[in-house]
Design an enzyme around this catalytic site. Structure first.
Site, mmCIF file in Angstrom:
data_model
loop_
_atom_site.group_PDB
_atom_site.id
_atom_site.type_symbol
_atom_site.label_atom_id
_atom_site.label_comp_id
_atom_site.label_asym_id
_atom_site.label_seq_id
_atom_site.Cartn_x
_atom_site.Cartn_y
_atom_site.Cartn_z
ATOM 1 N N GLY A 98 43.947 39.742 29.717
ATOM 2 C CA GLY A 98 44.338 41.059 29.201
ATOM 3 C C GLY A 98 45.447 41.709 30.010
ATOM 4 O O GLY A 98 46.385 42.288 29.453
ATOM 5 N N ASP B 146 43.403 40.729 40.823
ATOM 6 C CA ASP B 146 42.152 41.237 40.242
ATOM 7 C C ASP B 146 41.045 40.336 40.778
ATOM 8 O O ASP B 146 40.672 39.351 40.161
ATOM 9 C CB ASP B 146 42.243 41.198 38.718
ATOM 10 C CG ASP B 146 41.078 41.885 38.040
ATOM 11 O OD1 ASP B 146 40.209 42.419 38.757
ATOM 12 O OD2 ASP B 146 41.024 41.888 36.800
ATOM 13 N N CYS C 163 36.535 45.218 39.566
ATOM 14 C CA CYS C 163 35.702 46.022 38.662
ATOM 15 C C CYS C 163 34.348 46.259 39.337
ATOM 16 O O CYS C 163 33.298 46.228 38.710
ATOM 17 C CB CYS C 163 35.557 45.362 37.292
ATOM 18 S SG CYS C 163 34.858 43.701 37.318
#
Length: 434
Positions: free
Chosen positions: A264, A327, A380
């Site tokens: 994404g 990430d 996250c």
């Protein structure tokens, strides 16, 4: 448990089977749920998901009620029927399904799980719960695990890390996640696409900071979204979309998206800066398939590489990057509302192991960054050990690293679950000195 193709399974039985795989066998819900969906009618997919997510959100409470009603839990080959009972209890406690239908369908589920002799037991347990629902609910929520639906170690961590906010975090974790869209800037501005949605009767709200993000008032199937197949829009939480804001890519730059699957953020970079060169790496070839599929749907091009970020010498092609988005692999404690199985698959000692892995990747990626370049460290997660403390330690051991845009005493931005309707996320921007 496996079943033959062509067999249409009772939805409650399919849910029990998926829950057994997650809780007892340690499989992820994202793997168990699609397998269960193949066993039922498409029209029942939403019900299956609601039951599975709900049971995992309220697991300690339901386990406590089951124990009070049964004394000894079902074991061995009968374990899947334990989860069938939890499925029945969840429907009676939290869903608007008429009680007679919830009980009847759950009892019938035993037949599909090859346990017709247990129908009487399951019926009795659920009927007994109906007789004393108020008392059993009160007993089940008299302890923290049952009241808050989280394992003890995670509650302790949240209370210690966020003494003022832990209850809001828990509440957000146990709520249904909203559906966020990312508008593809190559096709429409956000305002233009919002107008198209409005024409289709879909109401949305824009995010204040994530420039391409729209939140649906009511989640819908992606195929109801105008131009989804043509790549006009993707589904991505607003917090994840902020990666682009912090990365601030420029045309013509060489950019690395590290730990890129499912792609994404790679796609978002290319949607906004199609003139940039993007390299996307991940160590999981299976998940990289998703990256390639997403890029293909969006008609975007990146160099996709299967490689271990800790060992760039195995895949790096020699040119340092202008910007790196890292990430990092993490505990995913910021996205529990989307993945409630995380609460039961994670263990307390995972955090230290993940923090060590993050440290190794961060140090390795720093060597791939050009002087004058910037690296965005993202997770996250909401644990300080993976986020604020990780970055603080990195700055202390890395003389040519500077923190951009935040206080070194509290480095980075910690987004908590539910904040501005977003998932929990962490960002820190690090620049490399000449």
């Amino acid at each position: 448990m496996a079943f033959c193709l062509g067999f249409i399974m009772n939805v409650r039985a399919a849910a029990a089977s998926a829950l057994y795989q997650v809780v007892d066998l340690g499989h992820s819900l994202s793997n168990a749920l699609p397998a269960a969906q193949q066993q039922i009618r498409p029209r029942d997919h939403a019900l299956l998901q609601e039951i599975c997510y709900g049971v995992l959100r309220q697991l300690p409470r339901l386990e406590s009620i089951s124990q009070a009603l049964m004394g000894k839990p079902l074991k061995g080959k009968q374990r899947v029927f334990h989860f069938l009972i939890l499925v029945g209890l969840y429907q009676l406690s939290f869903m608007r399904i008429p009680a007679h239908a919830a009980v009847g369908e759950t009892v019938e589920g035993a037949q599909d799980l090859k346990g017709p002799r247990l129908r009487g037991l399951i019926n009795a347990v659920l009927r007994n719960y109906q007789r004393d629902q108020e008392g059993l609910d009160a007993q089940a929520t008299s302890h923290d695990a049952g009241r808050y639906g989280h394992p003890g170690w995670l509650l302790k961590l949240l209370k210690e890390s966020y003494p003022e906010q832990w209850q809001q975090i828990v509440e957000a974790n146990n709520s249904k996640a909203p559906m966020w869209l990312r508008v593809n800037h190559q096709h429409h501005t956000r305002a233009e696409y919002q107008a198209l949605l409005e024409q289709a009767g879909i109401v949305t709200t824009p995010h204040a900071q994530a420039e391409d993000a729209l939140c649906l008032e009511t989640p819908c199937d992606v195929h109801q979204l105008p131009g989804f197949a043509e790549g006009w829009v993707s589904v991505q939480d607003a917090a994840a979309q902020l990666a682009l804001t912090y990365l601030a890519p420029q045309a013509g730059e060489l950019i690395l998206d590290c730990c890129a699957a499912p792609g994404g953020k790679t796609a978002h970079i290319l949607e906004r800066t199609p003139e940039s060169q993007v390299v996307a790496i991940d160590c999981d070839e299976t998940r990289l398939k998703r990256v390639r599929e997403n890029l293909q749907r969006l008609e975007l091009t990146a160099q996709v590489i299967c490689g271990d970020a800790r060992y760039p010498q195995q895949w790096w092609q020699g040119e340092q990057f202008d910007r790196i988005l890292l990430d990092a692999p993490c505990s995913a404690t910021g996205v529990i509302r989307r993945h409630p199985d995380i609460k039961w698959l994670r263990r307390a000692d995972d955090i230290a192991a993940l923090a060590e892995l993050q440290r190794e990747i961060l140090d390795a990626m720093w060597q791939q960054l050009k002087p004058g370049g910037s690296l965005v460290y993202a997770t996250c997660s909401i644990t300080p050990q993976e986020n604020r403390l990780q970055v603080k330690a990195f700055l202390e051991r890395t003389p040519d690293a500077r923190l951009v845009g935040s206080d070194p005493a509290q480095p980075g931005r910690q987004i908590l679950p539910g904040e501005e309707a977003m998932d929990g996320f962490y960002y820190a921007v690090l620049s490399k000195q000449h």
